[in-house]
Design a protein around this motif. Sequence first.
Motif, PDB file in Angstrom:
ATOM      1  N   SER A 136      41.660  54.413  33.512  1.00  0.00           N
ATOM      2  CA  SER A 136      41.303  53.244  32.722  1.00  0.00           C
ATOM      3  C   SER A 136      40.473  52.285  33.571  1.00  0.00           C
ATOM      4  O   SER A 136      40.401  52.406  34.797  1.00  0.00           O
ATOM      5  CB  SER A 136      42.570  52.539  32.229  1.00  0.00           C
ATOM      6  OG  SER A 136      43.282  51.982  33.319  1.00  0.00           O
ATOM      7  N   SER A 137      39.848  51.314  32.909  1.00  0.00           N
ATOM      8  CA  SER A 137      39.040  50.337  33.639  1.00  0.00           C
ATOM      9  C   SER A 137      39.901  49.545  34.620  1.00  0.00           C
ATOM     10  O   SER A 137      39.454  49.213  35.723  1.00  0.00           O
ATOM     11  CB  SER A 137      38.350  49.394  32.646  1.00  0.00           C
ATOM     12  OG  SER A 137      39.305  48.725  31.835  1.00  0.00           O
ATOM     13  N   GLU A 138      41.135  49.234  34.241  1.00  0.00           N
ATOM     14  CA  GLU A 138      42.010  48.494  35.151  1.00  0.00           C
ATOM     15  C   GLU A 138      42.405  49.350  36.347  1.00  0.00           C
ATOM     16  O   GLU A 138      42.478  48.849  37.478  1.00  0.00           O
ATOM     17  CB  GLU A 138      43.271  48.021  34.414  1.00  0.00           C
ATOM     18  CG  GLU A 138      44.189  47.186  35.305  1.00  0.00           C
ATOM     19  CD  GLU A 138      45.319  46.533  34.531  1.00  0.00           C
ATOM     20  OE1 GLU A 138      46.427  46.425  35.075  1.00  0.00           O
ATOM     21  OE2 GLU A 138      45.088  46.132  33.369  1.00  0.00           O
ATOM     22  N   GLN A 139      42.635  50.639  36.130  1.00  0.00           N
ATOM     23  CA  GLN A 139      42.957  51.527  37.247  1.00  0.00           C
ATOM     24  C   GLN A 139      41.786  51.636  38.204  1.00  0.00           C
ATOM     25  O   GLN A 139      41.976  51.626  39.428  1.00  0.00           O
ATOM     26  CB  GLN A 139      43.342  52.911  36.710  1.00  0.00           C
ATOM     27  CG  GLN A 139      44.689  52.962  36.010  1.00  0.00           C
ATOM     28  CD  GLN A 139      44.943  54.307  35.355  1.00  0.00           C
ATOM     29  OE1 GLN A 139      44.022  54.983  34.896  1.00  0.00           O
ATOM     30  NE2 GLN A 139      46.200  54.711  35.305  1.00  0.00           N
ATOM     31  N   THR A 179      41.563  48.365  40.132  1.00  0.00           N
ATOM     32  CA  THR A 179      42.639  48.281  41.122  1.00  0.00           C
ATOM     33  C   THR A 179      42.313  49.105  42.353  1.00  0.00           C
ATOM     34  O   THR A 179      42.469  48.649  43.490  1.00  0.00           O
ATOM     35  CB  THR A 179      43.969  48.747  40.505  1.00  0.00           C
ATOM     36  OG1 THR A 179      44.296  47.923  39.386  1.00  0.00           O
ATOM     37  CG2 THR A 179      45.093  48.657  41.527  1.00  0.00           C
ATOM     38  N   ASP A 192      33.957  44.912  40.641  1.00  0.00           N
ATOM     39  CA  ASP A 192      33.898  44.982  39.189  1.00  0.00           C
ATOM     40  C   ASP A 192      32.479  44.724  38.675  1.00  0.00           C
ATOM     41  O   ASP A 192      32.277  44.074  37.662  1.00  0.00           O
ATOM     42  CB  ASP A 192      34.889  43.993  38.568  1.00  0.00           C
ATOM     43  CG  ASP A 192      35.124  44.254  37.089  1.00  0.00           C
ATOM     44  OD1 ASP A 192      35.060  45.421  36.684  1.00  0.00           O
ATOM     45  OD2 ASP A 192      35.376  43.287  36.336  1.00  0.00           O
ATOM     46  N   ASN A 213      39.990  38.286  31.723  1.00  0.00           N
ATOM     47  CA  ASN A 213      40.259  39.700  31.467  1.00  0.00           C
ATOM     48  C   ASN A 213      41.702  40.095  31.744  1.00  0.00           C
ATOM     49  O   ASN A 213      42.076  41.233  31.501  1.00  0.00           O
ATOM     50  CB  ASN A 213      39.339  40.573  32.325  1.00  0.00           C
ATOM     51  CG  ASN A 213      37.878  40.336  32.003  1.00  0.00           C
ATOM     52  OD1 ASN A 213      37.538  39.959  30.892  1.00  0.00           O
ATOM     53  ND2 ASN A 213      37.019  40.541  32.972  1.00  0.00           N
ATOM     54  N   ALA A 214      42.489  39.198  32.267  1.00  0.00           N
ATOM     55  CA  ALA A 214      43.882  39.525  32.588  1.00  0.00           C
ATOM     56  C   ALA A 214      44.805  38.574  31.840  1.00  0.00           C
ATOM     57  O   ALA A 214      44.383  37.571  31.271  1.00  0.00           O
ATOM     58  CB  ALA A 214      44.120  39.427  34.102  1.00  0.00           C
ATOM     59  N   HIS A 254      47.452  40.254  39.431  1.00  0.00           N
ATOM     60  CA  HIS A 254      46.255  39.664  38.838  1.00  0.00           C
ATOM     61  C   HIS A 254      46.643  38.852  37.613  1.00  0.00           C
ATOM     62  O   HIS A 254      47.645  39.123  36.942  1.00  0.00           O
ATOM     63  CB  HIS A 254      45.222  40.739  38.484  1.00  0.00           C
ATOM     64  CG  HIS A 254      45.656  41.708  37.434  1.00  0.00           C
ATOM     65  ND1 HIS A 254      45.127  41.723  36.165  1.00  0.00           N
ATOM     66  CD2 HIS A 254      46.565  42.705  37.460  1.00  0.00           C
ATOM     67  CE1 HIS A 254      45.689  42.680  35.464  1.00  0.00           C
ATOM     68  NE2 HIS A 254      46.570  43.301  36.223  1.00  0.00           N
ATOM     69  N   ASN A 263      39.258  34.804  36.679  1.00  0.00           N
ATOM     70  CA  ASN A 263      40.097  35.953  36.999  1.00  0.00           C
ATOM     71  C   ASN A 263      40.544  35.853  38.452  1.00  0.00           C
ATOM     72  O   ASN A 263      39.743  35.517  39.330  1.00  0.00           O
ATOM     73  CB  ASN A 263      39.318  37.265  36.826  1.00  0.00           C
ATOM     74  CG  ASN A 263      39.128  37.623  35.374  1.00  0.00           C
ATOM     75  OD1 ASN A 263      39.980  37.350  34.540  1.00  0.00           O
ATOM     76  ND2 ASN A 263      37.989  38.241  35.066  1.00  0.00           N
ATOM     77  N   TRP A 321      42.720  38.030  41.523  1.00  0.00           N
ATOM     78  CA  TRP A 321      43.419  39.200  42.044  1.00  0.00           C
ATOM     79  C   TRP A 321      43.863  38.862  43.462  1.00  0.00           C
ATOM     80  O   TRP A 321      43.047  38.389  44.265  1.00  0.00           O
ATOM     81  CB  TRP A 321      42.511  40.425  42.079  1.00  0.00           C
ATOM     82  CG  TRP A 321      42.387  41.150  40.787  1.00  0.00           C
ATOM     83  CD1 TRP A 321      41.602  40.812  39.725  1.00  0.00           C
ATOM     84  CD2 TRP A 321      43.071  42.350  40.413  1.00  0.00           C
ATOM     85  NE1 TRP A 321      41.750  41.736  38.719  1.00  0.00           N
ATOM     86  CE2 TRP A 321      42.640  42.694  39.107  1.00  0.00           C
ATOM     87  CE3 TRP A 321      43.998  43.181  41.051  1.00  0.00           C
ATOM     88  CZ2 TRP A 321      43.111  43.830  38.436  1.00  0.00           C
ATOM     89  CZ3 TRP A 321      44.454  44.312  40.378  1.00  0.00           C
ATOM     90  CH2 TRP A 321      44.016  44.618  39.086  1.00  0.00           C
TER      91      TRP A 321
END
Length: 261
Positions: A121-124, A127, A187, A212-213, A229, A236, A238
């Motif tokens: 996924s985009s989040e993975q 990360t 990103d 986005n979070a 995050h 955003n 992190w």
Amino acid sequence: MDHEHASEVLSGYLDQELGLSEALEFERHLAGCEQCQQVYAQHRQLSAQLKQPGLRVEAPKELAMRIKAALPGRRSPWERLGERLRRWTGGRSSTWAPVGAMAMSVVALSWSLSLYLAVPSSEQRLTQELVDDHIRSLQFNHLSDVISTDKHTVKPWFNGKLDFAPPVVDLAQQGYPLVGGRLDYLDGRAVAVMVYHYKLHPINLYVWPGNNAGAVPHIHAQQGYHLAHWSTAGMNYWAITDAGDNELSGFIAELRAHPAS
């Protein structure tokens, strides 16, 4: 790796095109070569500036259509599979045709499902990108482009380097002193990184505009690091560190309780 070889592979390293062994060899050379460190910092900053959204130009639709039309045609996997089935049956229609169609459907469904499950996924992806960037900053001893415990020195350093003004908070009295900041790329855009310490543990805090979070930070572990995050006030955030989850949770609580600069 000698100086000449390091200069040759610098661009490939910036584009993450080197193999693991060559990248580690380059990093070892970089750690002890001040000249390469300066060149690397210049290339890194230039790369981030060239990737600013305002410098991108979208190709006209007519040009894209002409380029696509000029490219040689390529059959899809399903067309190639159909061709194989026709060869097997000798091009004749038979009672096996429904079975073959069903088999093709099962193969297509299975392949599509395997591809879907294999793609992170985009989040993975974000990360993993963040963990890799954090590790590189530690290996190079390149945590900070500007070294200072004064937020009034760190915050102005970003002027002209980013298309936003990152909030910078001093948490020295809370046990998380600010030690500097740097410009980084994450990103798909340039981001600000504020560097804090908890005892001997560095904490990288990445900041860029967006929502986005979720509003509530969620701490999780990856490759021995703790990350969290969240989004607030149009930014955003992190945070990543090799300290424990309790220490990271304390840092986040103090940061969110402190008025942003």
